[in-house]
Design an enzyme around this catalytic site. Structure first.
Site, PDB file in Angstrom:
ATOM      1  N   LYS A  33     -16.532-139.899 -11.807  1.00 21.53           N
ATOM      2  CA  LYS A  33     -16.037-140.205 -10.461  1.00 21.53           C
ATOM      3  C   LYS A  33     -15.420-138.958  -9.805  1.00 21.53           C
ATOM      4  O   LYS A  33     -15.066-138.007 -10.499  1.00 21.53           O
ATOM      5  CB  LYS A  33     -15.016-141.347 -10.530  1.00 21.53           C
ATOM      6  CG  LYS A  33     -13.748-140.987 -11.270  1.00 21.53           C
ATOM      7  CD  LYS A  33     -12.887-142.222 -11.563  1.00 21.53           C
ATOM      8  CE  LYS A  33     -11.636-141.808 -12.310  1.00 21.53           C
ATOM      9  NZ  LYS A  33     -10.942-142.924 -12.949  1.00 21.53           N
ATOM     10  N   ARG A 117      -2.744-153.355 -12.315  1.00 25.27           N
ATOM     11  CA  ARG A 117      -3.306-152.620 -11.187  1.00 25.27           C
ATOM     12  C   ARG A 117      -4.541-153.370 -10.673  1.00 25.27           C
ATOM     13  O   ARG A 117      -4.555-153.860  -9.575  1.00 25.27           O
ATOM     14  CB  ARG A 117      -3.648-151.189 -11.612  1.00 25.27           C
ATOM     15  CG  ARG A 117      -4.080-150.300 -10.480  1.00 25.27           C
ATOM     16  CD  ARG A 117      -4.379-148.880 -10.941  1.00 25.27           C
ATOM     17  NE  ARG A 117      -5.508-148.813 -11.860  1.00 25.27           N
ATOM     18  CZ  ARG A 117      -6.097-147.686 -12.224  1.00 25.27           C
ATOM     19  NH1 ARG A 117      -5.677-146.535 -11.741  1.00 25.27           N
ATOM     20  NH2 ARG A 117      -7.108-147.689 -13.052  1.00 25.27           N
ATOM     21  N   TYR A 247       3.433-117.690   6.870  1.00 29.36           N
ATOM     22  CA  TYR A 247       4.075-118.643   7.781  1.00 29.36           C
ATOM     23  C   TYR A 247       5.536-118.844   7.401  1.00 29.36           C
ATOM     24  O   TYR A 247       5.849-119.055   6.226  1.00 29.36           O
ATOM     25  CB  TYR A 247       3.374-120.008   7.722  1.00 29.36           C
ATOM     26  CG  TYR A 247       2.093-120.048   8.492  1.00 29.36           C
ATOM     27  CD1 TYR A 247       2.076-119.888   9.873  1.00 29.36           C
ATOM     28  CD2 TYR A 247       0.880-120.263   7.834  1.00 29.36           C
ATOM     29  CE1 TYR A 247       0.884-119.934  10.572  1.00 29.36           C
ATOM     30  CE2 TYR A 247      -0.313-120.316   8.526  1.00 29.36           C
ATOM     31  CZ  TYR A 247      -0.304-120.150   9.908  1.00 29.36           C
ATOM     32  OH  TYR A 247      -1.470-120.195  10.596  1.00 29.36           O
ATOM     33  N   MET A 292      -4.024-122.527   5.153  1.00 31.42           N
ATOM     34  CA  MET A 292      -5.188-123.400   5.056  1.00 31.42           C
ATOM     35  C   MET A 292      -6.346-122.734   4.319  1.00 31.42           C
ATOM     36  O   MET A 292      -6.951-123.324   3.441  1.00 31.42           O
ATOM     37  CB  MET A 292      -5.641-123.837   6.457  1.00 31.42           C
ATOM     38  CG  MET A 292      -6.665-124.945   6.413  1.00 31.42           C
ATOM     39  SD  MET A 292      -7.274-125.405   8.033  1.00 31.42           S
ATOM     40  CE  MET A 292      -5.800-126.030   8.821  1.00 31.42           C
TER      41      MET A 292
HETATM   42  C1  PLP Z   1     -10.675-142.664 -14.428  1.00 28.48           C
HETATM   43  C2  PLP Z   1     -10.849-143.764 -15.375  1.00 28.48           C
HETATM   44  C3  PLP Z   1     -11.100-143.508 -16.742  1.00 28.48           C
HETATM   45  C4  PLP Z   1     -11.065-142.135 -17.359  1.00 28.48           C
HETATM   46  O1  PLP Z   1      -9.754-141.766 -17.690  1.00 28.48           O
HETATM   47  P1  PLP Z   1      -9.446-140.385 -18.442  1.00 28.48           P
HETATM   48  O2  PLP Z   1      -7.987-140.405 -18.647  1.00 28.48           O
HETATM   49  O3  PLP Z   1      -9.869-139.302 -17.495  1.00 28.48           O
HETATM   50  O4  PLP Z   1     -10.246-140.375 -19.687  1.00 28.48           O
HETATM   51  C5  PLP Z   1     -11.400-144.591 -17.548  1.00 28.48           C
HETATM   52  N1  PLP Z   1     -11.405-145.851 -17.060  1.00 28.48           N
HETATM   53  C6  PLP Z   1     -11.126-146.126 -15.767  1.00 28.48           C
HETATM   54  C7  PLP Z   1     -11.133-147.530 -15.306  1.00 28.48           C
HETATM   55  C8  PLP Z   1     -10.822-145.095 -14.884  1.00 28.48           C
HETATM   56  O5  PLP Z   1     -10.525-145.378 -13.614  1.00 28.48           O
END
Ligand code: PLP
Length: 338
Positions: A33, A117, A247, A292
């Protein structure tokens, strides 16, 4: 232009270490992801697939579409089916979502084991199976997620216990409703804190990218970071004692010195909170605020290694390596080094 290099040998070595732990490449679902944790989805998915990884985890269908030829199984964590494929598996995160899924699609049921969650509650399990059956969805798995796997926290044990119950009840329900299920809960930290794997596969992200962190009491596997960020000099200047930089003029030269400006800034994902508060692996300090598109460092090198371990940056920025990595914009070129 600033650029990113990816260390192929480190990535493959990390995958080997993970495969040794899972005992089988098929038991790794590589988490890709957010542009493969900022590393670049294309390059990382190809390397993983060549290595023999057959399972992947992504956030949405767009990400899945980009890698659909490379993996047999793609778990989509939070998206509705728009253009479902044979190898796509959509997560049900809430019991009221079930009616929104097209019948026939592959789904996995996320169950809350204590992180609170996402996922249905234990009490909703039977109802969920019933609704899934009614809607004619192809339920393939039940999974959960650890919220405290990298900490010495009792929550890990209560979630473990709770998932055990979830698995047991789901197995009974699977028999009743005619499903063949797999089960998974491990992320990187929970995989490596176990003596041995107990579920069907692990969803591994940060370990593959070499930035897994544990509290000091845990055994640390020899994983190595994969990503390095480099920046090129735009200009150099001599400062007289008392001159200010950037800045707000927040850096003041304590003596005559040379600073140079490099082509990396918060617009590229180099966090602004590092202003006046970061030192590169070669010892070059940031002078003034991160802008930036550029940042000044106390050096006159033509090119600098900004970082080669996101965990070190995370310490300065008071965050985690995940945020440092996923902040890096897609526009920065990714170069694979053999
Ligand atoms: C991102 C994620 C993982 C991976 O977690 P890591 O700590 O990077 O291994 C696994 N399961 C779910 C549901 C996630 O959102």
């Amino acid at each position: 232009m600033a650029y990113i290099t990816l260390n192929k040998q480190n990535f493959l070595k990390n995958l080997e270490i993970i495969a040794k732990k899972t005992k089988d490449k098929d038991k790794i679902a590589l988490v890709l992801k957010d542009n493969a944790y900022g590393h670049g989805l294309d390059i990382i998915s190809s390397l993983a697939s060549e290595f023999g990884i057959k399972k992947a985890v992504v956030k949405d269908e767009d990400e899945a579409d980009k890698i659909k030829e490379k993996f047999e199984y793609i778990l989509i964590l939070s998206d509705k089916p728009k253009n479902p494929q044979k190898n796509y598996y959509y997560t049900i995160n809430d019991i009221n979502e079930i009616n929104n899924f097209k019948s026939g699609v592959n789904v996995e049921l996320k169950v809350d084991s204590g992180m609170h969650r996402n996922g249905i509650s234990f009490d909703e399990l039977e109802l969920a199976f019933e609704k899934i059956k009614q809607k004619n969805l192809n339920l393939c798995g039940v999974f959960s997620h650890h919220g405290c796997a990298d900490e010495l926290s009792p929550v890990w044990f209560t979630q473990e216990q709770s998932f055990k119950e979830i698995v047991k009840t789901s197995k009974d329900l699977a028999k009743k409703y005619g499903y063949n299920l797999h089960f998974h809960i491990d992320n990187s930290a929970s995989l490596f804190r176990r003596d041995k794997m107990i579920y069907d596969f692990a969803r591994v992200g940060i370990a593959a990218y070499g930035c897994l962190e544990f509290e000091k009491d845990f055994i640390k596997p020899p994983l190595k970071p994969v990503l390095s960020l480099w920046a090129k000099k735009i200009s150099s200047r001599k400062l007289n004692k008392g001159d200010r930089v950037g800045y707000g003029g927040t850096f003041t030269a304590k003596k005559d010195m040379v600073v140079s400006n490099y082509d990396i800034g918060y617009g590229d994902g180099f966090l602004r909170i590092l202003s006046n508060n970061y030192q590169t692996p070669d010892g070059y300090k940031i002078a003034g605020r991160v802008s930036m598109d550029n940042s000044s460092f106390i050096t006159d090198e033509d090119e600098i290694l900004v970082f080669d371990d996101a965990r070190a940056v995370a310490v300065y920025a008071n965050t985690i390596s995940y945020e440092v990595l996923t902040s890096l914009k897609k526009k920065i070129p990714r170069i694979l080094l053999d």
